[in-house]
Structure formats: structure tokens, C-alpha cells
Design an enzyme around this catalytic site. Structure first.
Site, PDB file in Angstrom:
ATOM      1  CG  HIS A 202      -1.477   1.356   1.540  1.00  0.00           C
ATOM      2  ND1 HIS A 202      -2.267   2.038   0.646  1.00  0.00           N
ATOM      3  CD2 HIS A 202      -1.351   2.166   2.624  1.00  0.00           C
ATOM      4  CE1 HIS A 202      -2.598   3.206   1.160  1.00  0.00           C
ATOM      5  NE2 HIS A 202      -2.056   3.311   2.360  1.00  0.00           N
TER       6      HIS A 202
ATOM      7  CG  HIS B  74       0.017   7.574   1.100  1.00  0.00           C
ATOM      8  ND1 HIS B  74      -0.071   8.365   2.222  1.00  0.00           N
ATOM      9  CD2 HIS B  74      -0.666   6.440   1.395  1.00  0.00           C
ATOM     10  CE1 HIS B  74      -0.785   7.734   3.153  1.00  0.00           C
ATOM     11  NE2 HIS B  74      -1.144   6.554   2.678  1.00  0.00           N
TER      12      HIS B  74
ATOM     13  CE1 TYR C 189       4.951  -6.200 -20.632  1.00  0.00           C
ATOM     14  CE2 TYR C 189       5.434  -6.282 -18.292  1.00  0.00           C
ATOM     15  CZ  TYR C 189       5.637  -6.750 -19.579  1.00  0.00           C
ATOM     16  OH  TYR C 189       6.503  -7.793 -19.779  1.00  0.00           O
TER      17      TYR C 189
HETATM   18  O1  LIG Z   1      -0.245   4.647   4.817  1.00  0.00           O
HETATM   19  C1  LIG Z   1      -0.501   4.622   6.015  1.00  0.00           C
HETATM   20  C2  LIG Z   1      -1.903   4.722   6.507  1.00  0.00           C
HETATM   21  O2  LIG Z   1      -2.786   4.558   5.446  1.00  0.00           O
HETATM   22  C3  LIG Z   1       0.604   4.480   7.007  1.00  0.00           C
HETATM   23  O3  LIG Z   1       0.137   3.888   8.174  1.00  0.00           O
HETATM   24  P1  LIG Z   1       1.125   3.087   9.131  1.00  0.00           P
HETATM   25  O4  LIG Z   1       2.252   4.015   9.485  1.00  0.00           O
HETATM   26  O5  LIG Z   1       0.318   2.672  10.315  1.00  0.00           O
HETATM   27  O6  LIG Z   1       1.634   1.896   8.320  1.00  0.00           O
HETATM   28 ZN   LIG Z   2      -2.109   4.980   3.543  1.00  0.00          ZN
END
Ligand SMILES: O=C(CO)COP(=O)(O)O
Ligand SMILES: [Zn+2]
Length: 211
Positions: A93, A95, A120
Site C-alpha cells: 500500500h 501514497h 502491461y
Molecule cells: O499509509 C498509512 C496509513 O494509510 C501508514 O500507516 P502506518 O504508518 O500505520 O503503516
Molecule cells: Zn495509507
């Protein structure tokens, strides 16, 4: 070196690479991998750029925290993916900027937020649904992701970022990178006429490159 030690090193190596390329920032983002006896998760509030293999959080098969620092607050999110995707061995995950940008666009199809612009993208990501907005760490993210995860290896959290499962950590990272680059292409092409792949071309890729 044991398999667990190898995976600990690999999480830290990928974390640093992701951070140094600006694919996530501050202490955002988290990575998990499945072990025979549970999971390794990145600790909460840790920068992916400076993870310590010995301090990664370990969870047992029941999801109990049994070692290392306190796990990511997105543990529910990762577990939602693993519950529904029996071949998932890693979840990433981030950002990542362009993916987040797409997640805040007003006029996207929540069932498929990015068109099939390249082969791709279809091979590594497929169809990308939008998960409605939830506060980071909200346990409700678990069921929200679970509802989509059997049909999708990647989902996009509204106003937040991507969550991508893979059959290995390599696969999950490559797919997350492919998603980010395709989100960038998608934004670059706003206002231009494009030729996404046809449904036949997409079906052909899916047949040749299944999950
Ligand atoms: O991306 C994050 C929350 O969505 C980071 O959270 P954490 O630091 O708890 O992994
Ligand atoms: Zn996050």
C-alpha cells in the site's frame, strides 16, 4: 539464511527503493508478506526508507502481534486482501502521487478507474475499482476491500492510495509501479483523444497472463 530472514531483508530493500524513488513519503505506505506461520508487516509510523529487518512486526496465523514493533494501522486492509486472494503472498500500500491524484478525480468510473491504456497495465493490474473513502486505519476498510478482493488484485482507496496484492513481493511491487506509471499516463492524456485497448485485446491478455 532462513526464508523468513530473506523476506525480512527483501521488505527493507524494496521499502528503501520505493521511498528513494518518491513512490511514498514520510511514514506513509506499508508492506506485508505471508509466512508459513503468519505474516510480516511494516511497523506503524515507520518510514519505508529506513526499515530495520529485526523490528518488522510479526503476526501469527490468527493475526496476533507476536514480535517486533507495533504493526501498521492498515493491518485490516492487508488481511482483507489475504482472506479473499488465496494466491496472495504479499500486499503493498503506497501514497504514490499519480495514483492518489486519480483517486480524487470527480468523474471516474468507481468500478474501473483507469482505462486499459497499455498491455502491461492489463497484465499486472487489470480492472481497478475505487474503494469509498474511509479514515486511514478504520477497521471497516477490511470488509470494504474484502468485498472486491476476490475479483481484483489491486484496489484504489478514495482520497488515499493503492493497495496491491501479488503472488510474491516482487509481483506486488511491480504491479504497484505499473499502476503508478499508468495513472501518470492517464493524467498526462487528460483532454486528449486516446485509443485504449479494445475489449478483445484485453480478453486476449487476460487469457495469456492470468493472475
Ligand atoms: O499509509 C498509512 C496509513 O494509510 C501508514 O500507516 P502506518 O504508518 O500505520 O503503516
Ligand atoms: Zn495509507
Amino acid at each position: 539464511m532462513s526464508e523468513e530472514s530473506r523476506l525480512r531483508e527483501e521488505i527493507c530493500r524494496y521499502g528503501r527503493s520505493i521511498f528513494e524513488r518518491g513512490l511514498t513519503f514520510g511514514s506513509s505506505g506499508n508492506i506485508s508478506v505471508m509466512l508459513e506461520d503468519g505474516w510480516l508487516m511494516t511497523p506503524t509510523n515507520a518510514s519505508l526508507g529506513s526499515l530495520d529487518p529485526a523490528r518488522l512486526s510479526k503476526l501469527d496465523l490468527e493475526g496476533r502481534h507476536v514480535g517486533g514493533d507495533k504493526p501498521t494501522k492498515e493491518t485490516f486492509l492487508h488481511q482483507g486482501m489475504y482472506r479473499r486472494r488465496s494466491n496472495a503472498r504479499a500486499v503493498v500500500h503506497l501514497h504514490s502521487t499519480h495514483s492518489v491524484a486519480v483517486s480524487v478525480l470527480d468523474d471516474i468510473d468507481p468500478e474501473d478507474v483507469i482505462p486499459p491504456l497499455t498491455a502491461y497495465y492489463v497484465m499486472r493490474v487489470g480492472k481497478l475499482p475505487l474503494v469509498p473513502y474511509y479514515r486511514p486505519g478504520d477497521p471497516a476498510l477490511g470488509p470494504a476491500v474484502e468485498a472486491l478482493a476476490d475479483r481484483h488484485r489491486a484496489v484504489l482507496l478514495a482520497n488515499h492510495g493503492p493497495v496491491v496484492a501479488g503472488t510474491s513481493l516482487d509481483a506486488a511491487v511491480y504491479a504497484t509501479e505499473e499502476l503508478e506509471e499508468t495513472a501518470k499516463l492517464h493524467l498526462m492524456l487528460q483532454g486528449r483523444r486516446t485509443r485504449p485497448l479494445t475489449p478483445e485485446q484485453v480478453a486476449d491478455l487476460r487469457a495469456h497472463f492470468p493472475d
